[in-house]
Design an enzyme around this catalytic site. Structure first.
Site, PDB file in Angstrom:
ATOM      1  N   ASP A 193      14.806   5.258   5.969  1.00 42.27           N
ATOM      2  CA  ASP A 193      14.075   4.447   4.990  1.00 42.27           C
ATOM      3  C   ASP A 193      14.921   4.112   3.766  1.00 42.27           C
ATOM      4  O   ASP A 193      14.913   2.971   3.289  1.00 42.27           O
ATOM      5  CB  ASP A 193      12.815   5.191   4.515  1.00 42.27           C
ATOM      6  CG  ASP A 193      11.684   5.092   5.528  1.00 42.27           C
ATOM      7  OD1 ASP A 193      11.783   4.259   6.450  1.00 42.27           O
ATOM      8  OD2 ASP A 193      10.706   5.840   5.382  1.00 42.27           O
TER       9      ASP A 193
ATOM     10  N   PRO B 167       0.862  -1.183   0.000  1.00 41.88           N
ATOM     11  CA  PRO B 167       0.000   0.000   0.000  1.00 41.88           C
ATOM     12  C   PRO B 167       0.896   1.230   0.000  1.00 41.88           C
ATOM     13  O   PRO B 167       1.859   1.294   0.777  1.00 41.88           O
ATOM     14  CB  PRO B 167      -0.777  -0.115   1.315  1.00 41.88           C
ATOM     15  CG  PRO B 167      -0.118  -1.177   2.115  1.00 41.88           C
ATOM     16  CD  PRO B 167       0.782  -1.970   1.228  1.00 41.88           C
ATOM     17  N   VAL B 168       0.636   2.193  -0.890  1.00 41.06           N
ATOM     18  CA  VAL B 168       1.561   3.327  -1.012  1.00 41.06           C
ATOM     19  C   VAL B 168       1.227   4.445  -0.026  1.00 41.06           C
ATOM     20  O   VAL B 168       0.084   4.613   0.388  1.00 41.06           O
ATOM     21  CB  VAL B 168       1.606   3.897  -2.453  1.00 41.06           C
ATOM     22  CG1 VAL B 168       2.121   2.855  -3.418  1.00 41.06           C
ATOM     23  CG2 VAL B 168       0.261   4.429  -2.872  1.00 41.06           C
ATOM     24  N   GLY B 169       2.266   5.174   0.378  1.00 44.80           N
ATOM     25  CA  GLY B 169       2.093   6.333   1.260  1.00 44.80           C
ATOM     26  C   GLY B 169       1.533   5.982   2.613  1.00 44.80           C
ATOM     27  O   GLY B 169       0.818   6.769   3.218  1.00 44.80           O
ATOM     28  N   ALA B 170       1.855   4.779   3.120  1.00 49.89           N
ATOM     29  CA  ALA B 170       1.227   4.335   4.360  1.00 49.89           C
ATOM     30  C   ALA B 170       2.187   4.267   5.537  1.00 49.89           C
ATOM     31  O   ALA B 170       1.797   3.934   6.640  1.00 49.89           O
ATOM     32  CB  ALA B 170       0.591   2.961   4.150  1.00 49.89           C
ATOM     33  N   GLY B 171       3.464   4.577   5.309  1.00 50.24           N
ATOM     34  CA  GLY B 171       4.429   4.415   6.401  1.00 50.24           C
ATOM     35  C   GLY B 171       5.277   3.180   6.217  1.00 50.24           C
ATOM     36  O   GLY B 171       5.914   2.696   7.144  1.00 50.24           O
TER      37      GLY B 171
ATOM     38  N   ALA C 296      10.753   5.837  -0.421  1.00 48.38           N
ATOM     39  CA  ALA C 296      12.187   5.491  -0.400  1.00 48.38           C
ATOM     40  C   ALA C 296      12.477   4.374  -1.387  1.00 48.38           C
ATOM     41  O   ALA C 296      13.485   4.397  -2.101  1.00 48.38           O
ATOM     42  CB  ALA C 296      12.601   5.072   1.008  1.00 48.38           C
ATOM     43  N   ALA C 297      11.581   3.378  -1.452  1.00 45.33           N
ATOM     44  CA  ALA C 297      11.790   2.239  -2.351  1.00 45.33           C
ATOM     45  C   ALA C 297      11.695   2.681  -3.814  1.00 45.33           C
ATOM     46  O   ALA C 297      12.462   2.223  -4.664  1.00 45.33           O
ATOM     47  CB  ALA C 297      10.780   1.131  -2.046  1.00 45.33           C
TER      48      ALA C 297
HETATM   49  O1  PMV Z   1       5.822   7.171   7.018  1.00 47.77           O
HETATM   50  P1  PMV Z   1       7.111   7.007   6.311  1.00 47.77           P
HETATM   51  O2  PMV Z   1       7.328   5.648   5.725  1.00 47.77           O
HETATM   52  O3  PMV Z   1       7.343   8.099   5.279  1.00 47.77           O
HETATM   53  O4  PMV Z   1       8.288   7.165   7.399  1.00 47.77           O
HETATM   54  C1  PMV Z   1       8.629   8.421   7.963  1.00 47.77           C
HETATM   55  C2  PMV Z   1       9.616   8.277   9.075  1.00 47.77           C
HETATM   56  C3  PMV Z   1       9.962   9.580   9.784  1.00 47.77           C
HETATM   57  O5  PMV Z   1      10.910   9.274  10.824  1.00 47.77           O
HETATM   58  C4  PMV Z   1       8.737  10.206  10.430  1.00 47.77           C
HETATM   59  C5  PMV Z   1      10.578  10.603   8.841  1.00 47.77           C
HETATM   60  C6  PMV Z   1      11.999  10.291   8.407  1.00 47.77           C
HETATM   61  O6  PMV Z   1      12.448  10.959   7.457  1.00 47.77           O
HETATM   62  O7  PMV Z   1      12.685   9.447   9.019  1.00 47.77           O
END
Ligand code: PMV
Length: 326
Positions: free
Chosen positions: A161, A110-114, A119-120
């Protein structure tokens, strides 16, 4: 034609604090973003996505401007395309080239979910584009350029990431100081609900809070650093109960930073009630992903996530990081 896949990443400890140079622990997982790069004549960049989330996109970029776009109401897919485009630009600057490329992006995540899909995308685009032009970048170089992409698109980003997606494995990362592989095996379940805000917005929100309460927030960041270092010891001893407990403490501190919400808390409590040793946000928060440490109760936790309106899946560590296909 070159095809590259880069894994998604779950954040076990230290997100947000890592933006301020604190250490974090993150794990590359066995679900991937794949980028296929084909050199085309001229300097155009075409970006085609087949399944970023629900619909798709087609973008044709000439001299930095979008010449043609078909984006079917998926804001996150459009956002990911901006990471891919920036990755081409950053690679061009690094290599001193201008060649055109057609990128086809597919996602098992799932995109943009953490889960580090941006990064990938950045890492696999840098790797696929450069190899298609005949350049062989080292993984460290790919990780560095992918981090540059995130900084340029988001304004601020830690290397957590991009490093983890490129290098693979379960990693302890102290930005600019140390990257250490951890040998532990973790039974992880990932849950995902819809996200309300982007990583950039959430990082900015924490920065504002920091500005208003510097004394309090700096102590929260220091406490996260302490618990990340305790977690490193607990992982070395394979003490999963302690790892889970520390995940729950980390969740309390993320809550204090204002990045949790009701839907995330519902998933987190449902995982704990289903027997998970620990459960917390993975990533920037504001909805999106949660990670649960769930030895022996993986299926019950997945069921609990589904019962609370999310999706759930098991994730195994992916040691290899960025991988060239065929
Ligand atoms: O939600 P994501 O997968 O974009 O992860 C962000 C992680 C943070 O620590 C909030 C930001 C970062 O650049 O490390």
């Amino acid at each position: 034609m070159v095809r590259v896949k880069a894994p998604g990443v779950v954040k076990l400890f230290g997100e947000h604090a890592v933006v301020y140079g604190k250490p974090a622990i993150a794990m590359a997982i066995d679900r991937f973003i794949t980028v296929e790069a084909v050199k085309i004549s001229g300097g155009d960049v075409e970006i085609i996505s087949r399944d970023l989330g629900v619909r798709g996109i087609y973008l044709r970029i000439i001299d930095g401007s979008v010449a043609e776009a078909k984006i079917l109401d998926n804001a996150y897919a459009a956002k990911l395309a901006s990471y891919a485009y920036r990755a081409v630009e950053v690679t061009r600057r690094f290599l001193g080239v201008r060649d055109g490329v057609r990128l086809t992006i597919t996602s098992e995540l799932p995109v943009g979910a953490g889960l580090a899909t941006s990064a990938a995308v950045a890492a696999s685009t840098v790797a696929a584009y450069s190899r298609e032009l005949g350049f062989e970048l080292r993984k460290e170089e790919v990780a560095k350029l992918a981090h540059q992409v995130e900084v340029e698109v988001q304004g601020a980003a830690s290397p957590m990431d991009t490093t983890t997606s490129t290098m693979g494995g379960l990693l302890y990362i102290k930005p600019g100081v140390e990257v250490r592989r951890i040998a532990a095996k973790l039974p992880i379940v990932v849950g995902v609900v819809e996200r309300e805000s982007t990583t950039g917005d959430l990082v900015a929100r924490v920065r504002k809070l920091y500005g208003r309460h510097p004394g309090v927030i700096s102590r929260i960041m220091d406490t996260i650093e302490l618990l990340v270092n305790e977690a490193l010891d607990a992982l070395a001893r394979q003490d999963l109960e302690l790892v889970g407990e520390l995940m729950n403490v980390n969740q309390g501190l993320l809550e204090a930073l204002g990045v949790s919400n009701r839907r995330l808390m519902e998933l987190i409590y449902s995982a704990r009630e289903a027997g998970a040793l620990g459960a917390k946000i993975s990533g920037a928060g504001g909805g999106g992903a949660v990670v649960a440490l769930a030895p022996g109760v993986e299926d019950s936790v997945i069921k609990a996530f589904k019962a609370h309106g999310g999706i759930g899946f098991r994730a195994d560590v992916w040691e290899e990081g960025l991988t060239y296909i065929q």
